[in-house]
Design an enzyme around this catalytic site. Structure first.
Site, PDB file in Angstrom:
ATOM      1  N   PHE A   1      12.345 -49.443 -34.503  1.00  0.00           N
ATOM      2  CA  PHE A   1      12.267 -50.812 -34.010  1.00  0.00           C
ATOM      3  C   PHE A   1      11.583 -50.879 -32.639  1.00  0.00           C
ATOM      4  O   PHE A   1      10.491 -50.373 -32.471  1.00  0.00           O
ATOM      5  CB  PHE A   1      13.651 -51.463 -34.011  1.00  0.00           C
ATOM      6  N   SER A   2      12.227 -51.452 -31.644  1.00  0.00           N
ATOM      7  CA  SER A   2      11.540 -51.764 -30.393  1.00  0.00           C
ATOM      8  C   SER A   2      11.104 -50.543 -29.597  1.00  0.00           C
ATOM      9  O   SER A   2      10.334 -50.684 -28.650  1.00  0.00           O
ATOM     10  CB  SER A   2      12.420 -52.672 -29.525  1.00  0.00           C
TER      11      SER A   2
END
Length: 237
Positions: A66-67
Site C-alpha cells: 500500500f502506501s
C-alpha cells in the site's frame, strides 16, 4: 501456530509479541523483519498467506505494501534529482506541460513530495479499469483544480501521489515508474519489490482479508474520498 524464522539473543521479546498477535488478536498471516545498525536481528513469518487455498506464509511470500509504495516512487524522484535530471523546485509543468492547467502552474515536485500541492484527491471518479490504464488518471489530474493555494497547507495525497510523481518520472525517463524503479534500483540491488507485480511472482502473493469491525466512514468526507480515490475503490474491502 508454527512460526518460522529466528530472532537474535536480546530480541526474543519481538518473537513473543509476534506469536501473541496470532493467539490474542486473531492474525491470519504476517511477517516481520528488523534491522539494527544495518544488521538483521529478527526475521519471522507465520500463518496463512492465502486463506482460499490454505497456502502457508513462508520466507518468500510477497506482500502488498500500500502506501509504502510512495517511498519507492519518492526514491525514484530523488535519484533523478541526484542525477541532475529533475529539479525538485522547478514547476511540475516544466516536465509535464499539461499539468499546468486549472491553476497548477506553480506546483513543484517538492510540494507534491511534501503533500502540499493541493491535489490530494480527484474531483472526477475514475473506474478501476482506468486506474490500471494509468493515462486516464493522468488526464484527470491535469483537469484538477487545487483545493488550496499550492504550498500553503498540507493534506495526505493518497493515491494521487504515485500517479503525479510517477508521471514526472515517466516524462523524464520515458519509463513507467515501476519500470524505472526496477531498472535503476530494484534489479541492481536485488530487491524483491515492484510497482506492478510480475506474473511470475503471483504464486507467492499474500491475499489480504479485511479485518472485521472496521467502520466504513462517511464517503463524502475528504479523508474517505482520498482513501477510495473518490469512490473508485471499496473501503472497507
Amino acid at each position: 501456530m508454527e512460526i518460522g524464522g529466528w530472532a537474535d539473543e536480546g530480541f526474543g521479546g519481538v518473537a513473543d509479541v509476534f506469536r501473541e498477535n496470532f493467539e490474542v488478536f486473531g492474525e491470519l498471516g504476517t511477517a516481520v523483519s528488523v534491522r539494527v545498525g544495518g544488521r538483521p536481528v529478527v526475521e519471522l513469518w507465520g500463518g496463512v498467506a492465502d486463506e482460499r487455498s490454505g497456502r502457508l506464509w513462508d520466507q518468500e511470500t510477497v506482500v502488498p505494501v500500500f502506501s509504502c509504495a510512495k517511498g519507492l516512487v519518492s526514491i525514484c524522484a530523488h535519484l533523478l534529482a541526484q542525477q541532475g535530471r529533475l529539479d525538485l523546485d522547478a514547476p511540475v509543468a516544466a516536465y509535464w506541460p499539461e499539468f499546468a492547467a486549472e491553476g497548477k502552474e506553480r506546483i513543484t515536485t517538492r510540494m507534491v513530495l511534501g503533500h502540499r500541492a493541493g491535489v490530494p484527491v480527484l474531483d472526477r471518479t475514475v473506474s478501476f479499469g482506468e486506474i490500471t490504464e494509468w493515462t486516464p488518471v493522468v488526464r484527470a489530474i491535469e483537469e484538477q483544480r487545487p483545493l488550496w493555494e499550492p504550498g500553503e497547507a498540507y493534506e495526505y495525497h493518497g493515491h494521487v501521489f504515485g500517479f503525479l510523481v510517477g508521471e514526472v518520472v515517466r516524462r523524464i525517463t520515458g519509463l513507467t515508474p515501476g519500470r524505472f524503479f526496477r531498472e535503476a534500483i530494484g534489479e541492481p540491488l536485488g530487491l524483491r519489490a515492484w510497482i506492478g507485480l510480475p506474473a511470475g511472482e503471483r504464486g507467492q502473493l499474500a491475499r489480504l482479508v479485511e479485518a472485521e469491525g472496521r467502520p466504513a466512514g462517511d464517503p463524502r468526507s475528504l479523508l474517505m474520498r482520498i482513501v477510495t480515490m473518490n469512490g473508485a475503490l471499496v473501503f472497507p474491502g
